[in-house]
Write a protein that holds these residues in place. Structure first.
Motif, PDB file in Angstrom:
ATOM      1  N   GLY A   1      13.902 -30.875   0.169  1.00 22.43           N
ATOM      2  CA  GLY A   1      15.404 -32.403  -0.688  1.00 22.43           C
ATOM      3  C   GLY A   1      16.076 -31.420  -1.853  1.00 22.43           C
ATOM      4  O   GLY A   1      15.889 -30.428  -2.329  1.00 22.43           O
ATOM      5  N   ALA A   2      17.254 -31.885  -0.810  1.00 22.58           N
ATOM      6  CA  ALA A   2      18.612 -30.245  -1.323  1.00 22.58           C
ATOM      7  C   ALA A   2      19.677 -31.454  -2.198  1.00 22.58           C
ATOM      8  O   ALA A   2      19.702 -32.296  -1.881  1.00 22.58           O
ATOM      9  N   HIS A   3      20.094 -31.288  -3.849  1.00 26.60           N
ATOM     10  CA  HIS A   3      20.825 -32.105  -4.147  1.00 26.60           C
ATOM     11  C   HIS A   3      22.328 -32.012  -3.501  1.00 26.60           C
ATOM     12  O   HIS A   3      23.188 -30.475  -3.398  1.00 26.60           O
ATOM     13  N   ILE A   4      23.175 -32.468  -3.122  1.00 30.00           N
ATOM     14  CA  ILE A   4      24.347 -33.108  -2.954  1.00 30.00           C
ATOM     15  C   ILE A   4      25.043 -32.201  -4.001  1.00 30.00           C
ATOM     16  O   ILE A   4      25.810 -31.405  -4.110  1.00 30.00           O
ATOM     17  N   LYS A   5      25.173 -33.097  -5.757  1.00 29.84           N
ATOM     18  CA  LYS A   5      25.505 -32.643  -6.457  1.00 29.84           C
ATOM     19  C   LYS A   5      24.757 -31.701  -7.212  1.00 29.84           C
ATOM     20  O   LYS A   5      24.153 -32.209  -7.723  1.00 29.84           O
TER      21      LYS A   5
ATOM     22  N   THR B   1      27.886 -23.173   3.309  1.00 29.11           N
ATOM     23  CA  THR B   1      28.305 -23.015   5.221  1.00 29.11           C
ATOM     24  C   THR B   1      28.842 -24.355   5.716  1.00 29.11           C
ATOM     25  O   THR B   1      29.385 -24.313   6.806  1.00 29.11           O
ATOM     26  N   TYR B   2      29.038 -24.944   5.285  1.00 28.59           N
ATOM     27  CA  TYR B   2      28.912 -26.831   5.652  1.00 28.59           C
ATOM     28  C   TYR B   2      29.046 -27.385   4.890  1.00 28.59           C
ATOM     29  O   TYR B   2      28.660 -27.314   3.588  1.00 28.59           O
TER      30      TYR B   2
ATOM     31  N   LEU C   1      16.174 -31.947   4.203  1.00 25.75           N
ATOM     32  CA  LEU C   1      16.822 -30.772   4.934  1.00 25.75           C
ATOM     33  C   LEU C   1      15.435 -29.767   5.590  1.00 25.75           C
ATOM     34  O   LEU C   1      14.668 -29.278   4.901  1.00 25.75           O
ATOM     35  N   CYS C   2      15.331 -29.053   7.019  1.00 26.27           N
ATOM     36  CA  CYS C   2      14.881 -28.635   6.910  1.00 26.27           C
ATOM     37  C   CYS C   2      15.336 -26.999   6.223  1.00 26.27           C
ATOM     38  O   CYS C   2      16.592 -27.223   5.544  1.00 26.27           O
TER      39      CYS C   2
ATOM     40  N   GLU D   1      18.928 -24.305   3.160  1.00 24.98           N
ATOM     41  CA  GLU D   1      19.436 -22.911   2.862  1.00 24.98           C
ATOM     42  C   GLU D   1      20.832 -22.526   2.925  1.00 24.98           C
ATOM     43  O   GLU D   1      22.240 -22.016   2.309  1.00 24.98           O
ATOM     44  N   GLN D   2      21.325 -23.034   4.610  1.00 22.43           N
ATOM     45  CA  GLN D   2      23.072 -23.366   5.161  1.00 22.43           C
ATOM     46  C   GLN D   2      24.010 -23.777   3.826  1.00 22.43           C
ATOM     47  O   GLN D   2      25.132 -23.780   3.802  1.00 22.43           O
ATOM     48  N   PHE D   3      23.253 -25.077   3.385  1.00 20.94           N
ATOM     49  CA  PHE D   3      24.193 -25.402   2.813  1.00 20.94           C
ATOM     50  C   PHE D   3      24.441 -25.487   0.974  1.00 20.94           C
ATOM     51  O   PHE D   3      25.494 -26.004   0.354  1.00 20.94           O
TER      52      PHE D   3
END
Length: 79
Positions: A23-27, A57-58, A45-46, A51-53
Motif C-alpha cells: 500500500g502506497a500513500h498518495i499524499k 520517478t512517475y 502497488l508491486c 519504490e519508483q512512486f
C-alpha cells in the motif's frame, strides 16, 4: 480491493506465504504533507512500482488517473 494486483502494471506477485503487494500513500504521511492514513489515500502497488512512486520517478494525474513519465506505462490509466 485489488486482489494484491499492482494498479500500475497489473502484476500479481506470488510467494510461498501469499501474494505480495504494498500500500502506497498518495499524499505522504507526516510533515510536510500530512496525508491521511485512509484507504482513499492509498494505491496498491508491486514493490518495484512502489519504490519508483516514492522516488518520484512517475506521477499519476489525480483527475484522469493517467500514469505519466513511467517507461512502458506512460499515458495508461491505473488498473
Amino acid at each position: 480491493m485489488y486482489d494484491h494486483t499492482c494498479q500500475v502494471c497489473g502484476v500479481k506477485l506470488s510467494s510461498p506465504t501469499g501474494p505480495i503487494a504494498i500500500g502506497a500513500h498518495i499524499k505522504a504521511l507526516g510533515y510536510p504533507h500530512n496525508g491521511p492514513d485512509v484507504i482513499q489515500n492509498m494505491l496498491c502497488l508491486c514493490p518495484n512500482h512502489h519504490e519508483q512512486f516514492d522516488a518520484f520517478t512517475y506521477y499519476i494525474d489525480p483527475v484522469t488517473n493517467l500514469i505519466s513519465h513511467l517507461s512502458g506505462f506512460d499515458g495508461q490509466k491505473l488498473y
